[in-house]
Design a protein around this motif. Structure first.
Motif, PDB file in Angstrom:
ATOM      1  N   LEU A   7      -6.311   0.067   6.026  1.00  0.00           N
ATOM      2  CA  LEU A   7      -6.045  -0.143   4.520  1.00  0.00           C
ATOM      3  C   LEU A   7      -4.364  -0.099   4.348  1.00  0.00           C
ATOM      4  O   LEU A   7      -3.440  -0.307   4.152  1.00  0.00           O
ATOM      5  CB  LEU A   7      -6.401   0.135   3.185  1.00  0.00           C
ATOM      6  CG  LEU A   7      -7.910  -0.593   3.627  1.00  0.00           C
ATOM      7  CD1 LEU A   7      -8.368  -0.357   1.300  1.00  0.00           C
ATOM      8  CD2 LEU A   7      -7.879  -2.179   2.984  1.00  0.00           C
TER       9      LEU A   7
ATOM     10  N   LYS B 215      -1.798  -1.460   6.751  1.00  0.00           N
ATOM     11  CA  LYS B 215      -0.988  -2.705   6.502  1.00  0.00           C
ATOM     12  C   LYS B 215      -0.149  -2.025   4.929  1.00  0.00           C
ATOM     13  O   LYS B 215       0.028  -2.874   4.250  1.00  0.00           O
ATOM     14  CB  LYS B 215      -2.352  -3.333   5.665  1.00  0.00           C
ATOM     15  CG  LYS B 215      -2.994  -4.252   7.307  1.00  0.00           C
ATOM     16  CD  LYS B 215      -1.318  -5.255   7.752  1.00  0.00           C
ATOM     17  CE  LYS B 215      -2.104  -5.882   8.999  1.00  0.00           C
ATOM     18  NZ  LYS B 215      -0.517  -6.932   9.370  1.00  0.00           N
TER      19      LYS B 215
ATOM     20  N   ILE C  52      -1.198  -1.163   1.808  1.00  0.00           N
ATOM     21  CA  ILE C  52      -2.478  -1.501   0.835  1.00  0.00           C
ATOM     22  C   ILE C  52      -2.392  -0.074  -0.449  1.00  0.00           C
ATOM     23  O   ILE C  52      -3.260   0.822   0.565  1.00  0.00           O
ATOM     24  CB  ILE C  52      -3.595  -1.590   1.020  1.00  0.00           C
ATOM     25  CG1 ILE C  52      -2.976  -3.090   1.843  1.00  0.00           C
ATOM     26  CG2 ILE C  52      -4.141  -1.999   0.308  1.00  0.00           C
ATOM     27  CD1 ILE C  52      -4.458  -3.751   2.304  1.00  0.00           C
TER      28      ILE C  52
ATOM     29  N   ALA D  18      -3.536  -8.210  -6.380  1.00  0.00           N
ATOM     30  CA  ALA D  18      -2.659  -8.741  -4.854  1.00  0.00           C
ATOM     31  C   ALA D  18      -3.335  -7.578  -3.679  1.00  0.00           C
ATOM     32  O   ALA D  18      -3.425  -7.978  -3.154  1.00  0.00           O
ATOM     33  CB  ALA D  18      -1.287  -8.910  -5.100  1.00  0.00           C
ATOM     34  N   SER D  19      -3.546  -6.887  -4.593  1.00  0.00           N
ATOM     35  CA  SER D  19      -3.745  -5.713  -3.047  1.00  0.00           C
ATOM     36  C   SER D  19      -4.934  -5.436  -2.876  1.00  0.00           C
ATOM     37  O   SER D  19      -5.617  -5.194  -2.077  1.00  0.00           O
ATOM     38  CB  SER D  19      -3.523  -3.716  -4.066  1.00  0.00           C
ATOM     39  OG  SER D  19      -2.304  -3.444  -4.080  1.00  0.00           O
TER      40      SER D  19
ATOM     41  N   LYS E  24      -7.301  -7.856  -2.933  1.00  0.00           N
ATOM     42  CA  LYS E  24      -7.157  -9.546  -2.404  1.00  0.00           C
ATOM     43  C   LYS E  24      -6.760  -9.138  -1.277  1.00  0.00           C
ATOM     44  O   LYS E  24      -7.562  -9.281  -0.128  1.00  0.00           O
ATOM     45  CB  LYS E  24      -6.119 -10.285  -2.805  1.00  0.00           C
ATOM     46  CG  LYS E  24      -7.289 -11.242  -4.506  1.00  0.00           C
ATOM     47  CD  LYS E  24      -5.758 -12.659  -4.472  1.00  0.00           C
ATOM     48  CE  LYS E  24      -6.894 -13.176  -5.511  1.00  0.00           C
ATOM     49  NZ  LYS E  24      -5.768 -14.224  -6.063  1.00  0.00           N
ATOM     50  N   GLU E  25      -5.978  -8.400  -0.997  1.00  0.00           N
ATOM     51  CA  GLU E  25      -5.615  -7.801   0.650  1.00  0.00           C
ATOM     52  C   GLU E  25      -6.041  -6.752   1.493  1.00  0.00           C
ATOM     53  O   GLU E  25      -6.268  -7.297   2.402  1.00  0.00           O
ATOM     54  CB  GLU E  25      -4.064  -7.614   0.508  1.00  0.00           C
ATOM     55  CG  GLU E  25      -2.913  -7.483   1.960  1.00  0.00           C
ATOM     56  CD  GLU E  25      -1.713  -6.349   1.873  1.00  0.00           C
ATOM     57  OE1 GLU E  25      -0.969  -6.579   3.213  1.00  0.00           O
ATOM     58  OE2 GLU E  25      -0.949  -6.866   1.492  1.00  0.00           O
ATOM     59  N   ALA E  26      -6.545  -6.566   0.488  1.00  0.00           N
ATOM     60  CA  ALA E  26      -7.264  -5.219   0.719  1.00  0.00           C
ATOM     61  C   ALA E  26      -8.851  -5.186   1.540  1.00  0.00           C
ATOM     62  O   ALA E  26      -9.546  -5.528   2.534  1.00  0.00           O
ATOM     63  CB  ALA E  26      -7.786  -4.397   0.126  1.00  0.00           C
ATOM     64  N   TRP E  27      -9.572  -7.070   0.578  1.00  0.00           N
ATOM     65  CA  TRP E  27     -10.714  -7.406   0.817  1.00  0.00           C
ATOM     66  C   TRP E  27     -10.740  -8.286   1.902  1.00  0.00           C
ATOM     67  O   TRP E  27     -11.705  -8.166   3.184  1.00  0.00           O
ATOM     68  CB  TRP E  27     -11.311  -8.277  -0.259  1.00  0.00           C
ATOM     69  CG  TRP E  27     -12.119  -9.258  -0.010  1.00  0.00           C
ATOM     70  CD1 TRP E  27     -12.032 -10.534   0.820  1.00  0.00           C
ATOM     71  CD2 TRP E  27     -13.333  -9.139  -0.800  1.00  0.00           C
ATOM     72  NE1 TRP E  27     -13.590 -10.919   0.504  1.00  0.00           N
ATOM     73  CE2 TRP E  27     -14.588 -10.178  -0.481  1.00  0.00           C
ATOM     74  CE3 TRP E  27     -13.848  -8.378  -1.426  1.00  0.00           C
ATOM     75  CZ2 TRP E  27     -15.748  -9.969  -0.828  1.00  0.00           C
ATOM     76  CZ3 TRP E  27     -15.075  -8.404  -1.873  1.00  0.00           C
ATOM     77  CH2 TRP E  27     -15.803  -9.572  -2.182  1.00  0.00           C
ATOM     78  N   GLU E  28      -9.205  -9.460   2.505  1.00  0.00           N
ATOM     79  CA  GLU E  28      -8.784  -9.723   3.763  1.00  0.00           C
ATOM     80  C   GLU E  28      -9.510  -8.948   5.160  1.00  0.00           C
ATOM     81  O   GLU E  28      -9.535  -8.982   5.488  1.00  0.00           O
ATOM     82  CB  GLU E  28      -7.540 -10.643   3.630  1.00  0.00           C
ATOM     83  CG  GLU E  28      -8.115 -11.783   2.314  1.00  0.00           C
ATOM     84  CD  GLU E  28      -6.564 -12.302   2.123  1.00  0.00           C
ATOM     85  OE1 GLU E  28      -5.700 -11.941   2.763  1.00  0.00           O
ATOM     86  OE2 GLU E  28      -6.486 -13.152   1.135  1.00  0.00           O
ATOM     87  N   ARG E  29      -8.726  -8.292   4.449  1.00  0.00           N
ATOM     88  CA  ARG E  29      -8.808  -6.736   5.727  1.00  0.00           C
ATOM     89  C   ARG E  29      -9.875  -6.220   5.851  1.00  0.00           C
ATOM     90  O   ARG E  29     -10.058  -5.936   7.257  1.00  0.00           O
ATOM     91  CB  ARG E  29      -7.508  -5.937   5.334  1.00  0.00           C
ATOM     92  CG  ARG E  29      -6.969  -4.787   6.392  1.00  0.00           C
ATOM     93  CD  ARG E  29      -6.558  -5.136   7.764  1.00  0.00           C
ATOM     94  NE  ARG E  29      -5.940  -3.813   8.237  1.00  0.00           N
ATOM     95  CZ  ARG E  29      -5.075  -4.175   9.663  1.00  0.00           C
ATOM     96  NH1 ARG E  29      -5.212  -4.971   9.907  1.00  0.00           N
ATOM     97  NH2 ARG E  29      -5.426  -2.871  10.659  1.00  0.00           N
TER      98      ARG E  29
END
Length: 376
Positions: free
Chosen positions: A326, A329, A331, A357-358, A360-365
């Motif tokens: 994380l 990126k 995060i 937002a953080s 969601k980005e972490a989930w995708e990562r």
């Protein structure tokens, strides 16, 4: 709702904490040309706000500089707002609007009536917050997608075509900071918030104290409370001073809702002791259906938690591996740790984030790395 445009050019904030600071930041982001004045007791925070470019004028107190203001925001604790009303009254120019950001509305509206200020006041309540307080934790996006309740002094919710000019001015402020405006009678506001915000805080706090008082000398309940219990009682970690004020300024509606809740608990007690399985089933079925119908698109009065769990093997390096993935990126992680109580199917590791937002980005990562994730 139709779109409203800010036409006011000079605004003052009496109090510049989390909500006042976030409102000022949001307005400056939307309209950098707006001139903002502010007063609060902590001078250093005002100086920081000016250094940040959020306020233009530091006020040393309540005085003649307010005569330049089109809108004055009262952002102090609810019990102090009435005192400031009396102080700013001599410095209102013709056409100036007073508003507040308090989470209870009846007291301030009754004070407005007593002082004969109904012609220049509209109540407001941005329904957002954080476990952190103070200007230093304010952001220009805290109020985005949060309901901004607007309460006209006449206590009516007119159709939008007949909103007063003052109501439209506050609706423009709400829209400028990305909030969702909702016009309510101030008494209805207090009834609604008593049910969906104030009562839940009382329930959470009383439940935590019940467990504390029922725990064994060895503290077994506290030991296994991590996980679900701590999640559902998260709001019990609140400011005692703030919630004392809220309860005292909204005692009537809170008392009514608390009485209904006690009645519903008595019904549940009778059903359990009477082994009425069908009634208990309907309790959970009805609550599940209604809860699932509540939107996730807007923020409510209780700050949401941005977290999920990860199913990982408990071995050396598990936490650091995820943290590195994380961090690569950029995060930011608010909290990360072992989830010892996983009776609802959660993963072994729980991660919390500062914003949606953080998360969601972490989930995708982490999905890309084939981690098994569970929404909480």
């Amino acid at each position: 709702m139709e779109q409203f445009t800010i036409k006011d050019s000079t605004m003052a904030f009496i109090g510049l904490g989390l909500i006042g600071g976030s409102l000022a930041r949001g307005l400056k982001r939307a309209r950098p040309d707006i001139r903002i004045m502010a007063y609060m007791r902590t001078r250093s925070k005002l100086e920081q706000a000016k250094k940040d470019g959020i306020i233009d004028v530091i006020l040393n107190g309540i005085g003649e500089e307010l005569l330049e203001c089109d809108i004055i925001f009262l952002c102090t604790p609810v019990e102090y707002n009435a005192q400031y009303l009396s102080a700013i009254r001599p410095y209102l120019k013709p056409g100036a609007l007073i508003t507040d950001v308090g989470s209870t509305k009846t007291d301030i509206h009754e004070e407005i009536l007593r002082q004969g200020l109904s012609h220049c006041f509209v109540g407001g309540h941005p329904m957002a917050g954080s476990e952190k307080t103070g200007y230093e934790h304010s952001t220009d996006h805290l109020l985005e997608n949060a309901y901004y309740i607007v309460t006209p002094p006449e206590g009516l919710t007119e159709p939008s075509a007949s909103y007063s000019d003052n109501v439209c001015r506050l609706l423009a402020v709400a829209q400028a900071v990305g909030a969702i405006p909702l016009v309510l009678d101030y008494r209805e506001h207090d009834r609604v918030t008593a049910a969906i915000s104030h009562l839940p805080h009382l329930v959470a706090s009383s439940l935590v104290n019940l467990v504390k008082d029922s725990d064994s000398p060895e503290g077994i309940m506290r030991r296994v409370a991590a996980g679900g219990f701590k999640d559902i009682t998260r709001i019990a970690s609140c400011s005692p001073e703030m919630w004392e004020q809220i309860c005292m300024t909204n005692a009537g509606p809170i008392g009514d809702m608390l009485e209904q809740y006690i009645g519903s608990l008595q019904d549940i007690l009778d059903q359990i002791r009477g082994h009425k399985d069908k009634e208990i089933y309907r309790l959970f079925e009805k609550s599940r259906t209604y809860r699932d119908s509540i939107t996730d698109r807007a923020k409510g009065p209780i700050e949401p938690s941005y977290e999920f769990s990860v199913d990982v093997v408990d071995e050396v390096g598990s936490i650091s591996t995820i943290a590195v993935i994380l961090a690569a990126k950029g995060i930011s992680i608010k909290n990360i740790g072992i989830n010892n109580n996983r009776e609802h199917g959660e993963g072994a590791l729980k991660i919390a984030f500062y914003d949606e937002a953080s998360m969601k980005e972490a989930w995708e990562r982490l999905e890309k790395y084939k981690f098994e994730l569970v929404r909480l």
